[in-house]
Design a protein around this motif. Sequence first.
Motif, PDB file in Angstrom:
ATOM      1  N   GLN A 238       0.059  13.379 -11.688  1.00 51.39           N
ATOM      2  CA  GLN A 238      -0.570  14.241 -10.693  1.00 51.39           C
ATOM      3  C   GLN A 238       0.137  14.065  -9.358  1.00 51.39           C
ATOM      4  O   GLN A 238       0.383  12.936  -8.911  1.00 51.39           O
ATOM      5  N   GLU A 239       0.468  15.187  -8.721  1.00 45.02           N
ATOM      6  CA  GLU A 239       1.133  15.144  -7.417  1.00 45.02           C
ATOM      7  C   GLU A 239       0.260  14.402  -6.402  1.00 45.02           C
ATOM      8  O   GLU A 239      -0.973  14.480  -6.447  1.00 45.02           O
ATOM      9  N   GLY A 240       0.911  13.693  -5.471  1.00 45.28           N
ATOM     10  CA  GLY A 240       0.186  13.007  -4.423  1.00 45.28           C
ATOM     11  C   GLY A 240      -0.334  13.961  -3.370  1.00 45.28           C
ATOM     12  O   GLY A 240       0.112  15.104  -3.272  1.00 45.28           O
ATOM     13  N   GLY A 241      -1.296  13.494  -2.578  1.00 45.11           N
ATOM     14  CA  GLY A 241      -1.830  14.314  -1.494  1.00 45.11           C
ATOM     15  C   GLY A 241      -3.272  14.699  -1.739  1.00 45.11           C
ATOM     16  O   GLY A 241      -3.986  14.051  -2.513  1.00 45.11           O
TER      17      GLY A 241
ATOM     18  N   MET B 196       0.856  -1.179   0.000  1.00 42.68           N
ATOM     19  CA  MET B 196       0.000   0.000   0.000  1.00 42.68           C
ATOM     20  C   MET B 196       0.894   1.232   0.000  1.00 42.68           C
ATOM     21  O   MET B 196       1.926   1.274   0.681  1.00 42.68           O
ATOM     22  N   ASP B 197       0.521   2.206  -0.800  1.00 41.17           N
ATOM     23  CA  ASP B 197       1.269   3.460  -0.866  1.00 41.17           C
ATOM     24  C   ASP B 197       0.361   4.587  -0.394  1.00 41.17           C
ATOM     25  O   ASP B 197      -0.794   4.696  -0.840  1.00 41.17           O
ATOM     26  N   ILE B 198       0.898   5.435   0.497  1.00 37.12           N
ATOM     27  CA  ILE B 198       0.122   6.551   1.030  1.00 37.12           C
ATOM     28  C   ILE B 198       0.496   7.816   0.259  1.00 37.12           C
ATOM     29  O   ILE B 198       1.665   8.045  -0.058  1.00 37.12           O
ATOM     30  N   ASN B 199      -0.513   8.624  -0.056  1.00 31.16           N
ATOM     31  CA  ASN B 199      -0.356   9.839  -0.858  1.00 31.16           C
ATOM     32  C   ASN B 199       0.361   9.541  -2.180  1.00 31.16           C
ATOM     33  O   ASN B 199       1.383  10.153  -2.511  1.00 31.16           O
ATOM     34  N   PRO B 200      -0.163   8.602  -2.951  1.00 24.72           N
ATOM     35  CA  PRO B 200       0.509   8.207  -4.191  1.00 24.72           C
ATOM     36  C   PRO B 200       0.367   9.261  -5.289  1.00 24.72           C
ATOM     37  O   PRO B 200      -0.600  10.031  -5.325  1.00 24.72           O
ATOM     38  N   GLN B 201       1.349   9.315  -6.167  1.00 25.84           N
ATOM     39  CA  GLN B 201       1.209  10.090  -7.387  1.00 25.84           C
ATOM     40  C   GLN B 201       0.377   9.275  -8.378  1.00 25.84           C
ATOM     41  O   GLN B 201       0.324   8.039  -8.294  1.00 25.84           O
ATOM     42  N   TRP B 202      -0.237   9.966  -9.304  1.00 23.96           N
ATOM     43  CA  TRP B 202      -1.057   9.295 -10.314  1.00 23.96           C
ATOM     44  C   TRP B 202      -0.469   9.535 -11.697  1.00 23.96           C
ATOM     45  O   TRP B 202      -0.427  10.657 -12.183  1.00 23.96           O
ATOM     46  N   ASN B 203       0.019   8.444 -12.289  1.00 27.17           N
ATOM     47  CA  ASN B 203       0.485   8.523 -13.674  1.00 27.17           C
ATOM     48  C   ASN B 203      -0.725   8.353 -14.587  1.00 27.17           C
ATOM     49  O   ASN B 203      -1.327   7.283 -14.648  1.00 27.17           O
ATOM     50  N   ILE B 204      -1.079   9.419 -15.280  1.00 24.53           N
ATOM     51  CA  ILE B 204      -2.323   9.447 -16.039  1.00 24.53           C
ATOM     52  C   ILE B 204      -2.217   8.534 -17.266  1.00 24.53           C
ATOM     53  O   ILE B 204      -1.257   8.640 -18.041  1.00 24.53           O
ATOM     54  N   PRO B 205      -3.177   7.623 -17.448  1.00 24.16           N
ATOM     55  CA  PRO B 205      -3.147   6.717 -18.603  1.00 24.16           C
ATOM     56  C   PRO B 205      -3.196   7.487 -19.924  1.00 24.16           C
ATOM     57  O   PRO B 205      -3.788   8.577 -20.014  1.00 24.16           O
TER      58      PRO B 205
ATOM     59  N   ILE C  68      -0.197   6.176   9.601  1.00 24.47           N
ATOM     60  CA  ILE C  68      -0.995   6.123   8.373  1.00 24.47           C
ATOM     61  C   ILE C  68      -2.137   7.133   8.450  1.00 24.47           C
ATOM     62  O   ILE C  68      -2.408   7.860   7.487  1.00 24.47           O
ATOM     63  N   ARG C  69      -2.800   7.201   9.606  1.00 21.62           N
ATOM     64  CA  ARG C  69      -3.901   8.166   9.779  1.00 21.62           C
ATOM     65  C   ARG C  69      -3.404   9.604   9.555  1.00 21.62           C
ATOM     66  O   ARG C  69      -4.019  10.396   8.821  1.00 21.62           O
ATOM     67  N   ILE C  70      -2.324   9.927  10.198  1.00 20.96           N
ATOM     68  CA  ILE C  70      -1.794  11.304  10.094  1.00 20.96           C
ATOM     69  C   ILE C  70      -1.399  11.613   8.654  1.00 20.96           C
ATOM     70  O   ILE C  70      -1.670  12.703   8.135  1.00 20.96           O
ATOM     71  N   SER C  71      -0.790  10.659   7.990  1.00 18.36           N
ATOM     72  CA  SER C  71      -0.375  10.854   6.596  1.00 18.36           C
ATOM     73  C   SER C  71      -1.577  11.032   5.675  1.00 18.36           C
ATOM     74  O   SER C  71      -1.470  11.665   4.621  1.00 18.36           O
ATOM     75  N   MET C  72      -2.723  10.473   6.081  1.00 13.05           N
ATOM     76  CA  MET C  72      -3.944  10.605   5.296  1.00 13.05           C
ATOM     77  C   MET C  72      -4.805  11.766   5.773  1.00 13.05           C
ATOM     78  O   MET C  72      -5.954  11.919   5.333  1.00 13.05           O
ATOM     79  N   ASP C  73      -4.262  12.596   6.677  1.00 11.04           N
ATOM     80  CA  ASP C  73      -4.993  13.731   7.252  1.00 11.04           C
ATOM     81  C   ASP C  73      -6.217  13.275   8.029  1.00 11.04           C
ATOM     82  O   ASP C  73      -7.253  13.962   8.052  1.00 11.04           O
ATOM     83  N   MET C  74      -6.088  12.156   8.710  1.00  4.96           N
ATOM     84  CA  MET C  74      -7.134  11.673   9.596  1.00  4.96           C
ATOM     85  C   MET C  74      -6.740  11.975  11.046  1.00  4.96           C
ATOM     86  O   MET C  74      -5.564  12.209  11.353  1.00  4.96           O
TER      87      MET C  74
ATOM     88  N   GLY D 283      -6.645  16.045  -2.993  1.00  2.00           N
ATOM     89  CA  GLY D 283      -7.132  16.330  -4.333  1.00  2.00           C
ATOM     90  C   GLY D 283      -6.679  15.343  -5.388  1.00  2.00           C
ATOM     91  O   GLY D 283      -7.172  15.373  -6.524  1.00  2.00           O
ATOM     92  N   ASN D 284      -5.748  14.464  -5.059  1.00  2.00           N
ATOM     93  CA  ASN D 284      -5.288  13.477  -6.046  1.00  2.00           C
ATOM     94  C   ASN D 284      -6.418  12.511  -6.387  1.00  2.00           C
ATOM     95  O   ASN D 284      -7.190  12.097  -5.512  1.00  2.00           O
ATOM     96  N   SER D 285      -6.522  12.153  -7.652  1.00  2.00           N
ATOM     97  CA  SER D 285      -7.620  11.288  -8.104  1.00  2.00           C
ATOM     98  C   SER D 285      -7.579   9.909  -7.459  1.00  2.00           C
ATOM     99  O   SER D 285      -8.611   9.238  -7.370  1.00  2.00           O
ATOM    100  N   LEU D 286      -6.397   9.480  -7.017  1.00  2.00           N
ATOM    101  CA  LEU D 286      -6.282   8.175  -6.346  1.00  2.00           C
ATOM    102  C   LEU D 286      -6.602   8.269  -4.863  1.00  2.00           C
ATOM    103  O   LEU D 286      -6.583   7.253  -4.172  1.00  2.00           O
ATOM    104  N   GLY D 287      -6.873   9.495  -4.379  1.00  2.00           N
ATOM    105  CA  GLY D 287      -7.125   9.655  -2.955  1.00  2.00           C
ATOM    106  C   GLY D 287      -5.827   9.641  -2.178  1.00  2.00           C
ATOM    107  O   GLY D 287      -4.753   9.935  -2.700  1.00  2.00           O
ATOM    108  N   ARG D 288      -5.896   9.204  -0.931  1.00  2.00           N
ATOM    109  CA  ARG D 288      -4.730   9.273  -0.045  1.00  2.00           C
ATOM    110  C   ARG D 288      -4.007   7.951   0.108  1.00  2.00           C
ATOM    111  O   ARG D 288      -2.960   7.903   0.768  1.00  2.00           O
ATOM    112  N   ILE D 289      -4.552   6.876  -0.481  1.00  2.06           N
ATOM    113  CA  ILE D 289      -3.886   5.575  -0.348  1.00  2.06           C
ATOM    114  C   ILE D 289      -4.280   4.678  -1.514  1.00  2.06           C
ATOM    115  O   ILE D 289      -5.406   4.762  -2.024  1.00  2.06           O
ATOM    116  N   ILE D 290      -3.347   3.869  -1.937  1.00  2.00           N
ATOM    117  CA  ILE D 290      -3.589   2.921  -3.028  1.00  2.00           C
ATOM    118  C   ILE D 290      -3.078   1.552  -2.607  1.00  2.00           C
ATOM    119  O   ILE D 290      -2.069   1.434  -1.887  1.00  2.00           O
TER     120      ILE D 290
END
Length: 530
Positions: free
Chosen positions: A384-387, A322-331, A453-459, A389-396
């Motif tokens: 897309q930068e992680g964090g 699992m990756d927290i705050n992942p970047q999104w490589n747009i297809p 993990i919670r803190i990294s996801m802004d929980m 607003g990222n389309s993948l959310g905060r964890i993948i």
Amino acid sequence: MYDYLKAIGSRIRSIAYFMTMLLIALFLQNCKEQQENPNINIQLSQFDELKDQTLTFDFSKMRQQCRHFAINDHDSTQTDYITRKIYKSDFTPVWVNRYGVDSCADTLLAYLKTVNRWGFSEEAFFTSKIEKDLKRLRELNFGDQDINTIAARLEYHLTKAFLRYSTGQRFGFTNPYSSLNHLDPIDDDSTSRTKQYRHLFDIPIERPNKAFYTDALRNVVECKTGEFIQSVQPHDATLEELQQMLSNTADSKRRQTILCNMERHRWRRTPLEASDKRRKVVVNIPAFLLYAYSPDSVMTMKIGCGSTKTKTPLLTSQISRMDINPQWNIPMSIIRKDVARNAGNIHYFDSHRYFIVERKTGKRIDPSLVTAQMLKSGEYRVTQEGGEGNSLGRIIFRFNNNFSVYLHDTSNRRFFNQAVRSVSHGCIRVEKPFELAQYLLNNNADEWTLDKIRISMDMKPQTSKGIRYVSDTTRSRKLINSRSVQPNIPLYIIYQTMYKTPGGKWETYPDIYGFDAVTRKQLAQFIDKK
């Protein structure tokens, strides 16, 4: 008088003695001359004229008739192709021999008469034709037909029915690799001939091969037909439940749905090499639900999946990281459709937090210098930068697959209020990402790790250490970037329009991708039309 009778008796005894000696002499004389038996050289061929040709098998004529049946057979299943191939060649009959047809045919016939329990037609397995021809041969009642034509027809139908039945029971009556992976065209050339299709079914299931067919027919020759048929029967409790529902259902539409889901349970998956098979994640696309199974509980959450144009593929894998705050490589499909038309628009790229990288050098490129043609060339990556607003959310949640699809969070939480959630480009959005992370880590993460993990996801943190940490606003909120999942957790992305929930209740779901319709079409030649 007495002397007279005495003399007569003496004379009779003398004559009897003389005749006896004469017979002995004649017998010895014949033995001495050693005369041969005149019938010693008689052969069966001398009785050919006594044969009734209408009751005699001519295997040359039988082969010729079987070839005729094969050439004129246009049924389309894989087993039908194998049957045609066998009887177009110089084959040895499997069911019919010089003595007729033995009890193996009766054993097969008994099984064929049970197919109506699965909603199938006996006609699809030539049951009545086999039964009638068996009776004709055994009663020597051929009417105006030739014995060899009847025997050849019986031979062909027995093999075709046997292979249809045994292959279907062992591997399924349909081939999802063929039907589902030739469903959605990706692109057409100038002549409108399809070049490529989307790969939608990547679940490793067992399929018949040459060895299976060879073994099947060998068992017939060795009079082990019953043993072989019994060995290929599916032993699936869910399939048996669906079969019972079928027998209690008269509604035609519901019967069709049951039949499609029964067929999916005939497909036998090859097992995953997971160290902990008691825990698994199942995503059922038509239900828009994810089930995380543990030995004593099940966690359920909503999911979103690919749209009807970009369907989520069916597959099995193992969640490994699992990756927290992942970047999104747009297809590339999204770049060509949506991003390229905004080439040169710095505000568009900044507002979406997109950056451009030249694949060859790995250098970031100023968005104002990039044209639509450059983006469509495939030589540049848009990320897309992680964090927030990222389309993948905060964890993948990552797992090996051939499609670059994953389970992930989403920046649009209201999305899960929708009833129909098939909108993505193939990835699966999960309603409870942190809870899924906690499930995957099981007992391999302490409370501080979970808080990181919670803190990294802004929980909101749950431990006193976590609360103290976030009270210092100067500290980074990104405490953890990645975490491996050990042991890997099996993942099954399936398509069941009828599914038994963890509470033991059967639920029915819409055929959102039309896979039921495809399966019904393949099963049509077997289904009882009544």
